[in-house]
Design a protein around this motif. Structure first.
Motif, PDB file in Angstrom:
ATOM      1  N   ARG A 184      -5.860  -3.535 -31.426  1.00 19.35           N
ATOM      2  CA  ARG A 184      -7.013  -4.275 -30.928  1.00 19.35           C
ATOM      3  C   ARG A 184      -6.936  -5.747 -31.354  1.00 19.35           C
ATOM      4  O   ARG A 184      -7.176  -6.660 -30.551  1.00 19.35           O
ATOM      5  CB  ARG A 184      -8.300  -3.628 -31.440  1.00 19.35           C
ATOM      6  N   GLU A 187      -4.242  -7.869 -29.527  1.00 17.10           N
ATOM      7  CA  GLU A 187      -4.686  -8.338 -28.212  1.00 17.10           C
ATOM      8  C   GLU A 187      -5.688  -9.476 -28.348  1.00 17.10           C
ATOM      9  O   GLU A 187      -5.639 -10.457 -27.600  1.00 17.10           O
ATOM     10  CB  GLU A 187      -5.295  -7.168 -27.428  1.00 17.10           C
ATOM     11  N   THR A 240      -1.513  -9.004 -16.167  1.00 13.84           N
ATOM     12  CA  THR A 240      -2.294  -7.841 -16.579  1.00 13.84           C
ATOM     13  C   THR A 240      -2.994  -8.118 -17.896  1.00 13.84           C
ATOM     14  O   THR A 240      -2.476  -8.842 -18.749  1.00 13.84           O
ATOM     15  CB  THR A 240      -1.394  -6.598 -16.742  1.00 13.84           C
ATOM     16  N   THR A 241      -4.184  -7.598 -18.045  1.00 15.00           N
ATOM     17  CA  THR A 241      -4.889  -7.648 -19.324  1.00 15.00           C
ATOM     18  C   THR A 241      -4.810  -6.292 -20.013  1.00 15.00           C
ATOM     19  O   THR A 241      -5.389  -6.092 -21.076  1.00 15.00           O
ATOM     20  CB  THR A 241      -6.369  -8.028 -19.120  1.00 15.00           C
ATOM     21  N   ASP A 242      -4.085  -5.362 -19.405  1.00 15.54           N
ATOM     22  CA  ASP A 242      -3.933  -4.020 -19.935  1.00 15.54           C
ATOM     23  C   ASP A 242      -2.723  -3.988 -20.861  1.00 15.54           C
ATOM     24  O   ASP A 242      -1.570  -3.997 -20.410  1.00 15.54           O
ATOM     25  CB  ASP A 242      -3.754  -3.028 -18.784  1.00 15.54           C
ATOM     26  N   ALA A 244      -1.666  -1.584 -22.782  1.00 16.53           N
ATOM     27  CA  ALA A 244      -0.912  -0.343 -22.644  1.00 16.53           C
ATOM     28  C   ALA A 244       0.085  -0.443 -21.493  1.00 16.53           C
ATOM     29  O   ALA A 244       1.233   0.003 -21.604  1.00 16.53           O
ATOM     30  CB  ALA A 244      -1.858   0.830 -22.429  1.00 16.53           C
ATOM     31  N   ALA A 245      -0.340  -1.043 -20.375  1.00 10.75           N
ATOM     32  CA  ALA A 245       0.558  -1.210 -19.233  1.00 10.75           C
ATOM     33  C   ALA A 245       1.701  -2.158 -19.580  1.00 10.75           C
ATOM     34  O   ALA A 245       2.851  -1.942 -19.171  1.00 10.75           O
ATOM     35  CB  ALA A 245      -0.223  -1.731 -18.036  1.00 10.75           C
TER      36      ALA A 245
END
Length: 266
Positions: A184, A187, A240-242, A244-245
């Motif tokens: 967390r 990011e 992307t803001t993901d 995990a992706a």
């Protein structure tokens, strides 16, 4: 100005950090230990540069040189063209939060703001803004010992941002945190640095963390400490803001593999 992962053209602007032939030695003459030897490093404004390598290779020493906590035995160190001085122009985040336990969260931030000359009347609004930035709104009145480890480290990051530094120096700031909190905060720091256009020098042992955060990664080796490899990280983080992706993408896996291989070389 938001950070991008495109590198400025060499010589286009004055580097935010420049180390030229830097060597650092400790101890008396007959027992002198060379922590780093002949390191050259240029970091441009807005870059997120990560140092990786084994324990004892001099990563923290170089960060301390950039912060002004250490003076090179040989070579020169410049931050925005001047000699680095502790507390001037750079925010520093350590492995442990190092907060004042007798002060509230707001008191810790207020102390940092006072040191940087922010008028008392303006501090409450600035404290609220800083806590909002790191995802801790409304916690100014809390005691630091009432917070989790991850929350305390967020306060430490907010304190480092109190003077709105152009340069942020981070020494394994997430090493002691659990995996979920670490992800967390990774990011949050990446997003915050991009939004503010902050130049970051970040120390870690983790290849995955280095690729996730950095626009460029420098690999160090020990005995003596020196930079032995450089890996640009041309990931399109705007797509992307993901997280995990991003971690599961083929490009991420390829770069992590290349970096891991470089770290394992003698």
């Amino acid at each position: 100005m938001p950070r991008t992962d495109a590198f400025p053209a060499p010589g286009a602007v004055e580097p935010a950090v420049e180390l030229a032939g830097v060597s650092v030695r400790y101890g008396p003459a007959k027992q002198r230990v060379t922590a780093v030897e002949g390191v050259d490093l240029r970091i441009h404004a807005g870059e997120f540069v990560v140092l990786v390598g084994p324990s004892g290779c001099g990563k923290t020493t170089l960060l301390r040189v950039a912060a002004g906590f250490e003076r090179p035995a040989t070579g020169t160190a410049l931050v925005r063209g001047g000699t680095p001085e502790p507390g001037r122009g750079a925010g520093v985040v350590f492995q442990q939060p190092r907060l004042f336990p007798w002060r509230t969260v707001g008191g810790n931030l207020g102390f940092a703001l006072a040191r940087h000359g922010v008028p008392r009347a303006e501090r409450p609004a600035r404290i609220a803004e800083l806590l909002e930035r790191v995802g801790l709104p409304g916690l100014a009145a809390r005691r630091t010992w009432e917070l989790s480890g991850g929350q305390q480290q967020r306060v430490a990051i907010a304190r480092a941002l109190a003077a709105e530094p152009e340069l942020l120096l981070m020494d394994e700031p997430f090493a002691a945190l659990d995996a979920l909190t670490r992800e967390r905060l990774q990011e949050e720091v990446r997003t915050l640095a991009a939004r503010l256009g902050t130049t970051v020098l970040f120390v870690t042992h983790s290849a995955e963390e280095a690729v996730l955060l950095g626009s460029r990664v420098l690999v160090m080796a020990a005995s003596p400490g020196r930079v032995v490899a450089e890996l640009p990280v041309p990931l399109d983080r705007t797509a992307t803001t993901d997280v995990a992706a991003l971690r599961s993408s083929p490009e991420f896996a390829h770069l992590r593999g290349r970096l891991t291989e470089a770290m394992r070389r003698p």
